[in-house]
Motif scaffolding. Structure first.
Motif, PDB file in Angstrom:
ATOM      1  N   THR A  67      24.394 -39.307 -13.092  1.00 37.94           N
ATOM      2  CA  THR A  67      23.084 -39.561 -12.364  1.00 37.94           C
ATOM      3  C   THR A  67      21.622 -39.089 -13.298  1.00 37.94           C
ATOM      4  OG1 THR A  67      23.220 -37.541 -11.396  1.00 37.94           O
ATOM      5  CG2 THR A  67      24.221 -39.584 -10.113  1.00 37.94           C
ATOM      6  N   GLU A  68      22.058 -37.888 -13.834  1.00 36.85           N
ATOM      7  CA  GLU A  68      20.808 -37.262 -14.446  1.00 36.85           C
ATOM      8  C   GLU A  68      21.156 -36.446 -15.526  1.00 36.85           C
ATOM      9  OE1 GLU A  68      16.807 -34.386 -13.301  1.00 36.85           O
ATOM     10  OE2 GLU A  68      18.464 -35.078 -11.830  1.00 36.85           O
ATOM     11  N   ALA A  69      20.481 -36.598 -16.666  1.00 39.04           N
ATOM     12  CA  ALA A  69      20.861 -35.856 -17.826  1.00 39.04           C
ATOM     13  C   ALA A  69      19.532 -35.462 -18.599  1.00 39.04           C
ATOM     14  CB  ALA A  69      21.611 -36.482 -18.928  1.00 39.04           C
ATOM     15  N   SER A  70      19.493 -34.249 -19.003  1.00 39.54           N
ATOM     16  CA  SER A  70      18.138 -33.840 -19.586  1.00 39.54           C
ATOM     17  C   SER A  70      17.929 -34.624 -20.874  1.00 39.54           C
ATOM     18  CB  SER A  70      18.148 -32.503 -20.213  1.00 39.54           C
ATOM     19  OG  SER A  70      18.088 -31.600 -19.095  1.00 39.54           O
ATOM     20  N   HIS A  71      16.392 -35.129 -21.430  1.00 37.13           N
ATOM     21  CA  HIS A  71      16.073 -36.128 -22.331  1.00 37.13           C
ATOM     22  C   HIS A  71      16.821 -37.266 -22.454  1.00 37.13           C
ATOM     23  CE1 HIS A  71      14.249 -32.153 -23.647  1.00 37.13           C
ATOM     24  NE2 HIS A  71      15.592 -31.568 -23.728  1.00 37.13           N
ATOM     25  N   GLY A  72      17.124 -37.723 -21.460  1.00 36.54           N
ATOM     26  CA  GLY A  72      17.764 -39.178 -21.271  1.00 36.54           C
ATOM     27  C   GLY A  72      19.114 -39.249 -21.919  1.00 36.54           C
ATOM     28  N   PHE A 122      12.461 -17.440 -31.384  1.00 33.94           N
ATOM     29  CA  PHE A 122      12.396 -16.558 -30.313  1.00 33.94           C
ATOM     30  C   PHE A 122      12.181 -17.423 -28.970  1.00 33.94           C
ATOM     31  CE2 PHE A 122      10.836 -13.562 -33.418  1.00 33.94           C
ATOM     32  CZ  PHE A 122      11.911 -12.474 -33.619  1.00 33.94           C
ATOM     33  N   GLY A 123      12.586 -18.860 -29.043  1.00 31.72           N
ATOM     34  CA  GLY A 123      12.420 -19.738 -27.932  1.00 31.72           C
ATOM     35  C   GLY A 123      13.625 -19.857 -27.235  1.00 31.72           C
ATOM     36  N   HIS A 124      13.494 -20.578 -26.200  1.00 28.63           N
ATOM     37  CA  HIS A 124      14.618 -21.113 -25.249  1.00 28.63           C
ATOM     38  C   HIS A 124      14.626 -22.391 -24.750  1.00 28.63           C
ATOM     39  CE1 HIS A 124      11.375 -19.645 -22.574  1.00 28.63           C
ATOM     40  NE2 HIS A 124      12.186 -20.431 -21.755  1.00 28.63           N
ATOM     41  N   GLU A 125      15.695 -22.791 -24.332  1.00 25.18           N
ATOM     42  CA  GLU A 125      15.837 -24.392 -23.906  1.00 25.18           C
ATOM     43  C   GLU A 125      16.825 -24.480 -22.759  1.00 25.18           C
ATOM     44  OE1 GLU A 125      15.306 -28.413 -23.676  1.00 25.18           O
ATOM     45  OE2 GLU A 125      14.059 -26.935 -24.959  1.00 25.18           O
ATOM     46  N   SER A 126      16.702 -25.260 -21.679  1.00 27.47           N
ATOM     47  CA  SER A 126      17.480 -25.429 -20.585  1.00 27.47           C
ATOM     48  C   SER A 126      17.735 -26.936 -20.379  1.00 27.47           C
ATOM     49  CB  SER A 126      16.760 -24.810 -19.415  1.00 27.47           C
ATOM     50  OG  SER A 126      17.556 -25.056 -18.279  1.00 27.47           O
ATOM     51  N   LEU A 127      18.995 -27.160 -20.488  1.00 24.29           N
ATOM     52  CA  LEU A 127      19.536 -28.478 -20.226  1.00 24.29           C
ATOM     53  C   LEU A 127      20.382 -28.616 -18.767  1.00 24.29           C
ATOM     54  CD1 LEU A 127      20.946 -28.684 -23.984  1.00 24.29           C
ATOM     55  CD2 LEU A 127      18.821 -29.543 -23.183  1.00 24.29           C
ATOM     56  N   GLU A 128      20.267 -29.949 -18.469  1.00 20.33           N
ATOM     57  CA  GLU A 128      20.893 -30.225 -17.177  1.00 20.33           C
ATOM     58  C   GLU A 128      21.598 -31.445 -17.158  1.00 20.33           C
ATOM     59  OE1 GLU A 128      18.425 -30.086 -13.672  1.00 20.33           O
ATOM     60  OE2 GLU A 128      18.069 -27.765 -13.763  1.00 20.33           O
ATOM     61  N   LEU A 129      22.660 -31.388 -16.556  1.00 22.39           N
ATOM     62  CA  LEU A 129      23.686 -32.704 -16.418  1.00 22.39           C
ATOM     63  C   LEU A 129      24.122 -32.815 -14.797  1.00 22.39           C
ATOM     64  CD1 LEU A 129      25.164 -34.989 -17.749  1.00 22.39           C
ATOM     65  CD2 LEU A 129      27.050 -33.196 -18.225  1.00 22.39           C
ATOM     66  N   THR A 130      23.700 -33.997 -14.293  1.00 24.93           N
ATOM     67  CA  THR A 130      24.293 -34.025 -12.939  1.00 24.93           C
ATOM     68  C   THR A 130      25.192 -35.541 -13.020  1.00 24.93           C
ATOM     69  OG1 THR A 130      22.242 -33.013 -12.038  1.00 24.93           O
ATOM     70  CG2 THR A 130      23.566 -34.293 -10.386  1.00 24.93           C
ATOM     71  N   TRP A 131      26.238 -35.067 -12.393  1.00 23.30           N
ATOM     72  CA  TRP A 131      27.341 -36.547 -12.242  1.00 23.30           C
ATOM     73  C   TRP A 131      27.877 -36.555 -11.040  1.00 23.30           C
ATOM     74  CZ3 TRP A 131      32.721 -35.648 -12.368  1.00 23.30           C
ATOM     75  CH2 TRP A 131      33.086 -34.598 -12.811  1.00 23.30           C
ATOM     76  N   VAL A 132      28.501 -37.712 -10.557  1.00 27.14           N
ATOM     77  CA  VAL A 132      28.923 -37.664  -9.262  1.00 27.14           C
ATOM     78  C   VAL A 132      30.578 -38.518  -9.477  1.00 27.14           C
ATOM     79  CG1 VAL A 132      28.700 -38.756  -6.954  1.00 27.14           C
ATOM     80  CG2 VAL A 132      26.733 -38.297  -8.279  1.00 27.14           C
TER      81      VAL A 132
END
Length: 546
Positions: A503-508, A526-536
Motif C-alpha cells: 500500500t505504501e513505500a517511501s520514495h515510491g 552526520f545525517g539520518h534517513e527514515s524509510l517506511e513500508l506498509t503492506w496488507v
C-alpha cells in the motif's frame, strides 16, 4: 638370454619417488616414477618407505622408455616387462625404527611417567611416616598423662618432645604438599604429551611397508627405462579454499578490484611423505558407485476436497548460484536454484592442477596449495537487510575471470588492514558474476521496528485485511556522505485465497517477484534517513492457519 641369466636374480637399486598424486574427495591415487638401469635377465627391486595403507588390488607397475628419449632408441619388446609386484608389511617394535621425533616424544613421555610413579611412591612413604609420627605423638601424650598422675614434673622436657614431633609433622606435610603440586604439573604435561603423540602418530610409526618388484630383461644388453608404480591410498583428501583481497581505490586508482586466489587444502595421513610432487585435484567421487537407484512403487490416493484451505507461513531462502554472466545484450541477473551444485559440479568431474610442486608430510595437518588466481574489477556498495541484521555491510560484485569454475568452499577476506573475516562461496562458473561481503561499516547505525496495525473487515465481506508497517531508521556518524542499499521484504502468496498488497513505500519503491523492496538511501555527513513500508495481508474466511 641363456639359462644361467634366466635363473640368476640380481638385486638392483633405484630411486622411485612419488612424482604425482591425484587427490579425490576421500582418497588419493599415488604415482611413483624413476629411471632404472635394467641388467639382462631377472632383477629384483625393493622400494622402501611406501604407504602401508595402500590398497593391494590397485597396485600396478609398468616399464616405458625414458622421457625425452630420441627416435633412435629402440622400442620395448613385449618380453621386457614387470613380472610381479607385491607389498610386504611388518609391525615396528623397536623405538629406534620409529620416526626420530616420535621416538623422542615417547622417550620424554616415559621419563615423565617414571618421575610421576617415583613421586607417587614418595607420597605414600611420607603418608606412612606421617601416620607413624602421629601415633608416636599420641603415645607421648599418653605417657605425659601417666607421669602427671604420678606427680611427675618435667614440663620443659615434655614441651621439647612435643615441639620436635610437631615440627616433624609440619615438615612431612610440607614435603607431601610440594610433591603433590609437582605431580599435578607432571600430570598436565603428560596429557599434553599424549595429545601431541596422538597428533604425531601415523601409520608408518606402527607399520612399515616396502614394495618388491621382479623385472625381466630378455635382451643381452642392459636397458635404461622409466619405471612407474601407481596405487590407491585412503586417509587423504582435499577441499577447495579461497582467498579474496579487496584493493580499494586511492588517489592513483579509479575503481576497486578484487584479487582472488583458489587453493586446495590437503590432508594426508597415509604413512608416506609426498616430497616435491605434482598435485592434481579431482572432483570425482568413485565411492558413490555406478549403480542406479532402486525404484519403488509410488501409491496415489484420492480424497475429498476440503471446504477450507490450510495455509501456513514459512521462511523461504532465495538461493542464487551466481549473478549470471554480464554481457552487452543481457545484463546480470540472479538465477534461483533449488539444488545448488556441490564440489562435484552435479556429477561432471573437474580436474585442477596445482600451480607449483608441493611437499605434503603424512602428519594429518592441512596444507594449502595454490591452484589458480585472477584479478577482476569490482563494484562495491553498502547494503543493509535490517530484518536479518542491524548492520550495514560492504558488498563487492565481481566476475570469475579464470578459465576454471570456483568450487564451493570457504573464502578468507583480506583488506588493507589484513584478514577481516571469512565467508563461503557456492559454485561459480567461468565468467559468472558473484558477490562477497567484507564486514560492517562502523560509522552507520540501523534501527528497525515492525508494527501490526488494526485489522480491517468490511461489512458483508468474506475477506480480512491485516496491515503491517515497517520503519527503518538510518544514521551516519561520519562526516563523509554515504549511499546505502536497504532491502526489506513483504510476504508472497502462493494460493488464490491469500493476497498481499503493497500500500505504501517511501520514495515510491516497489516489490519484485520475490517480495523484496529496495531503496537507495543517500545519507549526508552526520545525517539520518527514515524509510517506511506498509503492506496488507488479505485473507479469505476459508483459510485456516494464518
Amino acid at each position: 638370454m641363456d639359462a644361467d641369466q634366466a635363473q640368476t636374480l640380481r638385486r638392483i637399486t633405484a630411486d622411485v619417488p612419488v612424482a604425482e598424486v591425484t587427490l579425490l574427495e576421500d582418497r588419493a591415487l599415488v604415482v611413483r616414477r624413476g629411471v632404472v638401469e635394467l641388467p639382462p635377465g631377472r632383477s629384483q627391486l625393493v622400494v622402501s618407505e611406501v604407504a602401508p595403507v595402500l590398497v593391494d588390488k590397485t597396485l600396478a607397475a609398468t616399464l616405458a622408455l625414458p622421457r625425452g628419449a630420441g627416435p633412435e632408441v629402440a622400442e620395448l619388446s613385449e618380453d621386457l616387462r614387470v613380472r610381479s609386484v607385491s607389498i610386504r608389511r611388518w609391525r615396528v617394535t623397536r623405538e629406534q625404527d620409529r620416526p626420530a621425533d616420535l621416538a623422542q616424544l615417547r622417550a620424554t613421555k616415559r621419563d615423565k611417567q617414571l618421575a610421576l610413579a617415583t613421586a607417587a611412591a614418595r607420597v605414600e612413604q611420607l603418608s606412612a611416616e606421617h601416620a607413624s609420627i602421629e601415633q608416636l605423638l599420641a603415645l607421648t601424650l599418653q605417657e605425659i598423662n601417666e607421669d602427671v598422675s604420678w606427680g611427675g614434673q618435667a614440663a620443659a622436657q615434655w614441651g621439647e618432645q612435643l615441639d620436635l614431633l610437631d615440627a616433624k609433622l609440619r615438615e612431612l606435610a610440607l614435603e607431601a604438599s610440594r610433591i603433590k603440586h609437582a605431580n599435578q604439573l607432571l600430570t598436565r604435561e603428560l596429557q599434553d604429551l599424549q595429545t601431541l603423540e596422538a597428533a604425531s602418530s601415523n601409520p608408518n610409526s606402527e607399520v612399515t611397508a616396502e614394495l618388491t618388484l621382479e623385472l625381466i630383461n630378455p635382451e643381452p644388453l642392459p636397458r635404461k627405462l622409466e619405471l612407474s608404480i601407481d596405487y590407491l591410498v585412503p586417509g587423504a583428501l582435499w577441499r577447495p579454499w579461497h582467498t579474496a583481497r579487496l584493493i580499494e581505490p586511492d588517489g592513483d586508482q579509479a575503481s576497486p578490484r578484487v584479487e582472488f586466489q583458489c587453493e586446495g587444502a590437503v590432508w594426508q595421513s597415509t604413512g608416506e611423505d609426498w616430497r616435491d610432487v605434482q598435485l592434481i585435484f579431482s572432483t570425482e567421487r568413485p565411492s558413490l558407485g555406478v549403480q542406479p537407484p532402486t525404484l519403488t512403487t509410488d501409491m496415489l490416493r484420492f480424497r475429498k476436497k476440503s471446504s477450507t484451505v490450510e495455509v501456513e507461513a514459512r521462511e523461504q531462502t532465495v538461493n542464487t548460484a551466481g549473478l549470471g554472466a554480464e554481457t552487452e545484450s543481457a545484463p546480470a541477473k540472479s538465477v534461483a536454484e533449488e539444488d545448488l551444485p556441490g564440489i562435484d559440479d552435479g556429477g561432471e568431474a573437474i580436474e585442477l592442477r596445482g600451480r607449483t610442486r608441493a611437499t605434503i608430510p603424512a602428519d594429518g595437518r592441512p596444507y594449502r596449495v595454490p591452484i589458480f588466481s585472477f584479478e577482476s574489477p569490482a563494484e562495491t556498495a553498502l547494503v543493509c537487510a535490517p530484518e536479518l541484521d542491524g548492520s550495514v555491510i560492504l558488498r563487492s560484485r565481481q566476475h570469475n575471470a579464470a578459465a576454471h569454475p570456483l568450487l564451493a568452499g570457504p573464502v578468507d577476506l583480506v583488506r588493507n588492514s589484513g584478514l577481516v573475516g571469512r565467508t563461503s562461496l557456492l559454485f561459480i562458473a567461468p565468467g559468472e558474476r558473484f558477490e562477497l561481503g567484507w564486514g560492517p561499516d562502523s560509522s552507520l547505525r540501523v534501527h528497525r521496528t515492525l508494527e501490526n496495525l488494526e485489522r480491517e473487515r468490511r461489512m458483508m465481506s468474506s475477506w480480512t485485511r491485516k496491515p503491517r508497517r515497517v520503519t527503518v531508521k538510518l544514521s551516519n556518524l561520519s562526516p563523509v556522505a554515504k549511499t546505502v542499499e536497504v532491502k526489506e521484504r513483504i510476504a508472497v502468496s502462493e494460493v488464490e485465497k491469500v493476497e498481499v498488497e503493497l500500500t505504501e513505500a517511501s520514495h515510491g519503491a516497489t516489490a519484485d517477484a520475490d517480495g523484496f523492496v529496495t531503496w537507495q538511501a543517500k545519507l549526508r555527513g552526520f545525517g539520518h534517513e527514515s524509510l517506511e513500508l506498509t503492506w496488507v495481508l488479505v485473507v479469505h474466511d476459508d483459510v485456516v492457519g494464518m
